[in-house]
Design a protein around this motif. Structure first.
Motif, mmCIF file in Angstrom:
data_model
loop_
_atom_site.group_PDB
_atom_site.id
_atom_site.type_symbol
_atom_site.label_atom_id
_atom_site.label_comp_id
_atom_site.label_asym_id
_atom_site.label_seq_id
_atom_site.Cartn_x
_atom_site.Cartn_y
_atom_site.Cartn_z
ATOM 1 N N GLU A 269 0.835 -1.201 0.000
ATOM 2 C CA GLU A 269 0.000 0.000 0.000
ATOM 3 C C GLU A 269 0.876 1.259 0.000
ATOM 4 O O GLU A 269 0.641 2.199 -0.769
ATOM 5 C CB GLU A 269 -0.920 0.007 1.227
ATOM 6 C CG GLU A 269 -2.007 -1.062 1.213
ATOM 7 C CD GLU A 269 -3.187 -0.682 0.342
ATOM 8 O OE1 GLU A 269 -3.281 0.488 -0.085
ATOM 9 O OE2 GLU A 269 -4.028 -1.569 0.077
ATOM 10 N N ALA A 270 1.894 1.264 0.846
ATOM 11 C CA ALA A 270 2.777 2.432 0.934
ATOM 12 C C ALA A 270 3.584 2.613 -0.346
ATOM 13 O O ALA A 270 3.747 3.734 -0.848
ATOM 14 C CB ALA A 270 3.708 2.287 2.129
ATOM 15 N N GLY A 271 4.087 1.518 -0.909
ATOM 16 C CA GLY A 271 4.901 1.602 -2.113
ATOM 17 C C GLY A 271 4.120 2.102 -3.312
ATOM 18 O O GLY A 271 4.611 2.934 -4.085
ATOM 19 N N VAL A 272 2.903 1.614 -3.485
ATOM 20 C CA VAL A 272 2.071 2.071 -4.603
ATOM 21 C C VAL A 272 1.748 3.549 -4.436
ATOM 22 O O VAL A 272 1.808 4.331 -5.396
ATOM 23 C CB VAL A 272 0.793 1.224 -4.717
ATOM 24 C CG1 VAL A 272 -0.188 1.845 -5.714
ATOM 25 C CG2 VAL A 272 1.136 -0.206 -5.144
ATOM 26 N N ALA A 273 1.414 3.956 -3.212
ATOM 27 C CA ALA A 273 1.127 5.378 -2.961
ATOM 28 C C ALA A 273 2.335 6.248 -3.270
ATOM 29 O O ALA A 273 2.217 7.324 -3.874
ATOM 30 C CB ALA A 273 0.682 5.569 -1.515
ATOM 31 N N GLN A 274 3.523 5.787 -2.874
ATOM 32 C CA GLN A 274 4.742 6.550 -3.160
ATOM 33 C C GLN A 274 5.003 6.642 -4.663
ATOM 34 O O GLN A 274 5.420 7.690 -5.174
ATOM 35 C CB GLN A 274 5.940 5.894 -2.471
ATOM 36 C CG GLN A 274 5.934 6.024 -0.954
ATOM 37 C CD GLN A 274 6.988 5.147 -0.303
ATOM 38 O OE1 GLN A 274 7.988 4.789 -0.935
ATOM 39 N NE2 GLN A 274 6.775 4.767 0.948
ATOM 40 N N ALA A 275 4.747 5.564 -5.374
ATOM 41 C CA ALA A 275 4.961 5.568 -6.820
ATOM 42 C C ALA A 275 3.999 6.532 -7.511
ATOM 43 O O ALA A 275 4.411 7.295 -8.395
ATOM 44 C CB ALA A 275 4.784 4.154 -7.376
ATOM 45 N N ILE A 276 2.733 6.517 -7.114
ATOM 46 C CA ILE A 276 1.753 7.424 -7.711
ATOM 47 C C ILE A 276 2.138 8.874 -7.427
ATOM 48 O O ILE A 276 2.031 9.747 -8.298
ATOM 49 C CB ILE A 276 0.342 7.099 -7.204
ATOM 50 C CG1 ILE A 276 -0.103 5.725 -7.736
ATOM 51 C CG2 ILE A 276 -0.658 8.175 -7.625
ATOM 52 C CD1 ILE A 276 -1.423 5.239 -7.165
ATOM 53 N N ALA A 277 2.622 9.134 -6.216
ATOM 54 C CA ALA A 277 3.060 10.490 -5.873
ATOM 55 C C ALA A 277 4.283 10.898 -6.697
ATOM 56 O O ALA A 277 4.363 12.020 -7.209
ATOM 57 C CB ALA A 277 3.366 10.579 -4.387
ATOM 58 N N ALA A 278 5.233 9.974 -6.856
ATOM 59 C CA ALA A 278 6.447 10.284 -7.608
ATOM 60 C C ALA A 278 6.154 10.525 -9.083
ATOM 61 O O ALA A 278 6.792 11.355 -9.736
ATOM 62 C CB ALA A 278 7.453 9.144 -7.455
ATOM 63 N N LEU A 279 5.161 9.793 -9.610
ATOM 64 C CA LEU A 279 4.784 9.946 -11.016
ATOM 65 C C LEU A 279 3.787 11.076 -11.232
ATOM 66 O O LEU A 279 3.520 11.451 -12.372
ATOM 67 C CB LEU A 279 4.160 8.643 -11.525
ATOM 68 C CG LEU A 279 5.063 7.411 -11.636
ATOM 69 C CD1 LEU A 279 4.240 6.158 -11.900
ATOM 70 C CD2 LEU A 279 6.097 7.601 -12.735
ATOM 71 N N ASP A 280 3.221 11.571 -10.133
ATOM 72 C CA ASP A 280 2.128 12.547 -10.209
ATOM 73 C C ASP A 280 0.949 11.967 -10.987
ATOM 74 O O ASP A 280 0.336 12.618 -11.835
ATOM 75 C CB ASP A 280 2.592 13.852 -10.846
ATOM 76 C CG ASP A 280 1.567 14.981 -10.663
ATOM 77 O OD1 ASP A 280 0.784 14.922 -9.691
ATOM 78 O OD2 ASP A 280 1.545 15.914 -11.509
#
Length: 289
Positions: free
Chosen positions: A65-76
């Motif tokens: 959950e945390a990793g996917v959220a971080q990826a979406i944030a990094a990709l905007d």
């Protein structure tokens, strides 16, 4: 250009795929279980090429959950999710302990489910997305000594069949990549049974898996086109296709097995559409060519 998140980006398929997508102008993020150890150099190389790297363990729900959220944030944002993380298994099937099998399924099947549960609320909310999955030719047929691995990929194919239909109404298209055997470090990390007593009871046959693996390695050495870069090329080509017009399954193989699997896939697709038509739900297949 698309915003792409690749799980298992440091693996034998993930790295060339990420580099090829970056070269095409896509924005790429990817997950590694840990930046330290064997992934350190690859993670640094991918970051230098422009990829965003997040630490994520697909066998742990909170980490996923945390990793996917971080990826979406990094990709905007997120346009394309590629479920690529996986683990192999090789050996006489009886020798595989239940714990061995559970480990493989936890990555290859349940791990995908964790990633999907983390990413789909975002994709459904925006009403559009593409989800790709790394399967295998032996996710379509079973061959000796790959029983546990094949079973996990057969299971993956089944849940993706369901995701394909259940997500089509939300504007999310689904594509499976089915590679043949490739010469990657994947083979080095395979789960192998450790049951000497049972193995001894197989007599001379216990030596056959090792001989079979050596024969495969020789065949791959003699087949220069059978390389992970072919998978990267196939993925780039898929993402270049119009939305909703991509094939559901893409076989990537240069050993001569691929055409037989494609023939099998074609028949299954015809059967699936006929059954869905009989039930009045054929429109659930419309987001694939």
């Amino acid at each position: 250009m698309a915003k792409v998140f690749i799980t298992g980006i440091a693996g034998g398929f993930g790295k060339p795929m990420a580099l090829a997508l970056l070269a095409k102008g896509h924005v790429v993020a990817g997950s590694v279980r840990s930046r330290a150890g064997r992934n350190a150099a690859t993670a640094a190389e991918l970051e230098a090429a422009g990829a965003r790297i997040v630490e994520m363990d697909v066998t742990a729900s909170a980490s996923t959950e945390a990793g996917v959220a971080q990826a979406i944030a990094a990709l905007d944002g997120l346009d394309v999710l590629f479920n690529n993380a996986g683990i192999g298994a090789y050996g006489i099937q009886e020798l595989m302990s239940p714990e061995d099998m559970t480990r493989v399924f936890d990555v290859n099947v349940t791990g995908v489910q964790r990633v999907m549960r983390a990413a789909l609320p975002h994709l459904r909310a925006q009403g559009r997305g593409t989800v790709l999955y790394t399967s295998s030719l032996i996710g379509r047929i079973a061959t000796p000594f790959y029983g546990t691995y094949s079973a996990s990929k057969w299971a993956l194919e089944a849940i993706v069949e369901c995701y394909r239909t259940e997500l089509s109404g939300f504007g999310i298209e689904s594509c499976i990549i089915e590679p043949g055997a490739m010469p990657t470090a994947f083979f080095d990390g395979m789960v192998a049974p450790n049951d000497p007593a049972r193995e001894g009871s197989y007599g001379d046959f216990a030596q056959v898996p090792a001989m079979s693996a050596a024969g495969l390695a020789q065949m791959l050495d003699a087949t220069p086109d059978q390389r992970p870069e072919r998978i990267a090329e196939a993925v780039v080509a898929l993402l270049d296709m119009p939305f909703g017009k991509k094939p559901f399954r893409t076989v990537v193989d240069h050993t001569g097995v691929g055409p037989q699997i494609e023939r099998y896939n074609d028949v299954l697709h015809e059967v699936t559409r006929a059954v869905f038509t009989n039930f009045g739900i054929a429109q659930m297949l419309d987001l694939n060519a």
